[in-house]
Write a protein that holds these residues in place. Structure first.
Motif, PDB file in Angstrom:
ATOM      1  N   MET A   5       0.837  -1.209   0.000  1.00 45.44           N
ATOM      2  CA  MET A   5       0.000   0.000   0.000  1.00 45.44           C
ATOM      3  C   MET A   5       0.871   1.257   0.000  1.00 45.44           C
ATOM      4  O   MET A   5       0.521   2.256  -0.612  1.00 45.44           O
ATOM      5  CB  MET A   5      -0.926   0.001   1.219  1.00 45.44           C
ATOM      6  CG  MET A   5      -2.103  -0.925   1.076  1.00 45.44           C
ATOM      7  SD  MET A   5      -3.153  -0.539  -0.327  1.00 45.44           S
ATOM      8  CE  MET A   5      -3.790   1.038   0.157  1.00 45.44           C
ATOM      9  N   ALA A   8       2.126   1.866  -3.512  1.00 51.17           N
ATOM     10  CA  ALA A   8       1.081   2.138  -4.505  1.00 51.17           C
ATOM     11  C   ALA A   8       1.013   3.636  -4.792  1.00 51.17           C
ATOM     12  O   ALA A   8       1.341   4.470  -3.949  1.00 51.17           O
ATOM     13  CB  ALA A   8      -0.263   1.641  -4.004  1.00 51.17           C
ATOM     14  N   THR A  12      -4.161   5.230  -6.590  1.00 53.28           N
ATOM     15  CA  THR A  12      -4.622   3.919  -6.129  1.00 53.28           C
ATOM     16  C   THR A  12      -5.021   3.981  -4.668  1.00 53.28           C
ATOM     17  O   THR A  12      -6.043   3.419  -4.270  1.00 53.28           O
ATOM     18  CB  THR A  12      -3.521   2.864  -6.345  1.00 53.28           C
ATOM     19  OG1 THR A  12      -3.210   2.804  -7.735  1.00 53.28           O
ATOM     20  CG2 THR A  12      -3.962   1.498  -5.863  1.00 53.28           C
ATOM     21  N   ARG A  13      -4.240   4.674  -3.848  1.00 59.42           N
ATOM     22  CA  ARG A  13      -4.581   4.798  -2.430  1.00 59.42           C
ATOM     23  C   ARG A  13      -5.905   5.529  -2.240  1.00 59.42           C
ATOM     24  O   ARG A  13      -6.717   5.148  -1.394  1.00 59.42           O
ATOM     25  CB  ARG A  13      -3.474   5.523  -1.675  1.00 59.42           C
ATOM     26  CG  ARG A  13      -2.329   4.603  -1.360  1.00 59.42           C
ATOM     27  CD  ARG A  13      -1.355   5.293  -0.464  1.00 59.42           C
ATOM     28  NE  ARG A  13      -0.176   5.553  -1.284  1.00 59.42           N
ATOM     29  CZ  ARG A  13       0.728   6.450  -1.033  1.00 59.42           C
ATOM     30  NH1 ARG A  13       0.629   7.214   0.016  1.00 59.42           N
ATOM     31  NH2 ARG A  13       1.758   6.591  -1.823  1.00 59.42           N
ATOM     32  N   GLU A  15      -8.368   5.643  -4.445  1.00 53.57           N
ATOM     33  CA  GLU A  15      -9.426   4.734  -4.901  1.00 53.57           C
ATOM     34  C   GLU A  15      -9.763   3.699  -3.834  1.00 53.57           C
ATOM     35  O   GLU A  15     -10.935   3.445  -3.547  1.00 53.57           O
ATOM     36  CB  GLU A  15      -9.006   4.033  -6.195  1.00 53.57           C
ATOM     37  CG  GLU A  15      -8.990   4.934  -7.399  1.00 53.57           C
ATOM     38  CD  GLU A  15      -8.386   4.283  -8.611  1.00 53.57           C
ATOM     39  OE1 GLU A  15      -8.638   4.771  -9.716  1.00 53.57           O
ATOM     40  OE2 GLU A  15      -7.641   3.290  -8.461  1.00 53.57           O
ATOM     41  N   TYR A  16      -8.741   3.088  -3.241  1.00 54.84           N
ATOM     42  CA  TYR A  16      -8.985   2.099  -2.189  1.00 54.84           C
ATOM     43  C   TYR A  16      -9.669   2.735  -0.991  1.00 54.84           C
ATOM     44  O   TYR A  16     -10.566   2.138  -0.389  1.00 54.84           O
ATOM     45  CB  TYR A  16      -7.683   1.434  -1.752  1.00 54.84           C
ATOM     46  CG  TYR A  16      -7.138   0.405  -2.715  1.00 54.84           C
ATOM     47  CD1 TYR A  16      -7.882  -0.066  -3.782  1.00 54.84           C
ATOM     48  CD2 TYR A  16      -5.857  -0.099  -2.564  1.00 54.84           C
ATOM     49  CE1 TYR A  16      -7.384  -1.006  -4.656  1.00 54.84           C
ATOM     50  CE2 TYR A  16      -5.346  -1.044  -3.432  1.00 54.84           C
ATOM     51  CZ  TYR A  16      -6.116  -1.496  -4.475  1.00 54.84           C
ATOM     52  OH  TYR A  16      -5.621  -2.431  -5.326  1.00 54.84           O
ATOM     53  N   SER A  17      -9.255   3.933  -0.635  1.00 53.13           N
ATOM     54  CA  SER A  17      -9.877   4.628   0.499  1.00 53.13           C
ATOM     55  C   SER A  17     -11.348   4.903   0.222  1.00 53.13           C
ATOM     56  O   SER A  17     -12.199   4.686   1.087  1.00 53.13           O
ATOM     57  CB  SER A  17      -9.155   5.942   0.788  1.00 53.13           C
ATOM     58  OG  SER A  17      -7.821   5.698   1.140  1.00 53.13           O
ATOM     59  N   MET A  19     -13.300   3.292  -1.872  1.00 50.75           N
ATOM     60  CA  MET A  19     -14.027   2.020  -1.869  1.00 50.75           C
ATOM     61  C   MET A  19     -14.318   1.575  -0.438  1.00 50.75           C
ATOM     62  O   MET A  19     -15.418   1.099  -0.143  1.00 50.75           O
ATOM     63  CB  MET A  19     -13.230   0.939  -2.601  1.00 50.75           C
ATOM     64  CG  MET A  19     -13.286   1.050  -4.096  1.00 50.75           C
ATOM     65  SD  MET A  19     -12.506  -0.347  -4.902  1.00 50.75           S
ATOM     66  CE  MET A  19     -10.834   0.226  -5.045  1.00 50.75           C
ATOM     67  N   PHE A  20     -13.345   1.721   0.445  1.00 43.85           N
ATOM     68  CA  PHE A  20     -13.543   1.348   1.838  1.00 43.85           C
ATOM     69  C   PHE A  20     -14.621   2.214   2.494  1.00 43.85           C
ATOM     70  O   PHE A  20     -15.509   1.703   3.185  1.00 43.85           O
ATOM     71  CB  PHE A  20     -12.225   1.460   2.614  1.00 43.85           C
ATOM     72  CG  PHE A  20     -12.360   1.119   4.063  1.00 43.85           C
ATOM     73  CD1 PHE A  20     -12.460  -0.198   4.468  1.00 43.85           C
ATOM     74  CD2 PHE A  20     -12.409   2.120   5.017  1.00 43.85           C
ATOM     75  CE1 PHE A  20     -12.600  -0.513   5.804  1.00 43.85           C
ATOM     76  CE2 PHE A  20     -12.551   1.814   6.355  1.00 43.85           C
ATOM     77  CZ  PHE A  20     -12.644   0.500   6.760  1.00 43.85           C
ATOM     78  N   THR A  50     -19.420   2.306  -4.907  1.00 43.56           N
ATOM     79  CA  THR A  50     -18.329   1.377  -4.597  1.00 43.56           C
ATOM     80  C   THR A  50     -17.966   0.551  -5.826  1.00 43.56           C
ATOM     81  O   THR A  50     -16.787   0.425  -6.180  1.00 43.56           O
ATOM     82  CB  THR A  50     -18.726   0.446  -3.439  1.00 43.56           C
ATOM     83  OG1 THR A  50     -19.156   1.243  -2.339  1.00 43.56           O
ATOM     84  CG2 THR A  50     -17.576  -0.437  -3.016  1.00 43.56           C
ATOM     85  N   TRP A  54     -14.518   0.582  -8.167  1.00 40.01           N
ATOM     86  CA  TRP A  54     -13.784  -0.669  -8.356  1.00 40.01           C
ATOM     87  C   TRP A  54     -13.574  -0.960  -9.842  1.00 40.01           C
ATOM     88  O   TRP A  54     -12.461  -1.301 -10.256  1.00 40.01           O
ATOM     89  CB  TRP A  54     -14.536  -1.817  -7.690  1.00 40.01           C
ATOM     90  CG  TRP A  54     -13.849  -3.137  -7.858  1.00 40.01           C
ATOM     91  CD1 TRP A  54     -14.293  -4.205  -8.550  1.00 40.01           C
ATOM     92  CD2 TRP A  54     -12.582  -3.524  -7.330  1.00 40.01           C
ATOM     93  NE1 TRP A  54     -13.388  -5.240  -8.486  1.00 40.01           N
ATOM     94  CE2 TRP A  54     -12.328  -4.844  -7.745  1.00 40.01           C
ATOM     95  CE3 TRP A  54     -11.630  -2.871  -6.549  1.00 40.01           C
ATOM     96  CZ2 TRP A  54     -11.159  -5.515  -7.405  1.00 40.01           C
ATOM     97  CZ3 TRP A  54     -10.470  -3.564  -6.209  1.00 40.01           C
ATOM     98  CH2 TRP A  54     -10.250  -4.860  -6.632  1.00 40.01           C
ATOM     99  N   HIS A  57     -11.018   1.360 -11.235  1.00 43.85           N
ATOM    100  CA  HIS A  57      -9.678   0.949 -10.814  1.00 43.85           C
ATOM    101  C   HIS A  57      -9.189  -0.228 -11.660  1.00 43.85           C
ATOM    102  O   HIS A  57      -8.024  -0.240 -12.094  1.00 43.85           O
ATOM    103  CB  HIS A  57      -9.699   0.573  -9.331  1.00 43.85           C
ATOM    104  CG  HIS A  57      -8.414  -0.014  -8.845  1.00 43.85           C
ATOM    105  ND1 HIS A  57      -7.267   0.734  -8.714  1.00 43.85           N
ATOM    106  CD2 HIS A  57      -8.093  -1.268  -8.473  1.00 43.85           C
ATOM    107  CE1 HIS A  57      -6.296  -0.050  -8.276  1.00 43.85           C
ATOM    108  NE2 HIS A  57      -6.781  -1.259  -8.123  1.00 43.85           N
TER     109      HIS A  57
END
Length: 75
Positions: A5, A8, A12-13, A15-17, A19-20, A50, A54, A57
């Motif tokens: 992570m 990354a 990307t970070r 996007e992941y945040s 999504m979470f 979400t 995804w 991404h």
């Protein structure tokens, strides 16, 4: 996992945040004491956000992989 992570990209970070955050809100909305139709609309909307992030991404990852492969073939 944490080292991956950190390496990354910032996109990307983010996007992941997102999504979470939207996934967590989706679960919270599913159990919220709201009227059923409002709860269904909220969960559907949050799940759509979400899933959209995804898919975006995944497309981005595939584009990067395709570009790297094209550069390897050309170079």
């Amino acid at each position: 996992m944490l080292e991956k992570m950190r390496r990354a990209s910032s996109v990307t970070r983010v996007e992941y945040s997102l999504m979470f955050i939207f996934g967590t809100l989706c679960i919270a909305a599913a159990f919220a004491p709201l009227e059923e139709s409002i709860r269904i609309a909220a969960v559907g909307t949050l799940f759509g956000f979400t899933a959209g992030i995804w898919v975006s991404h995944l497309v981005q990852v595939l584009q990067r992989a395709s570009g790297a492969r094209t550069a390897d073939i050309a170079g």
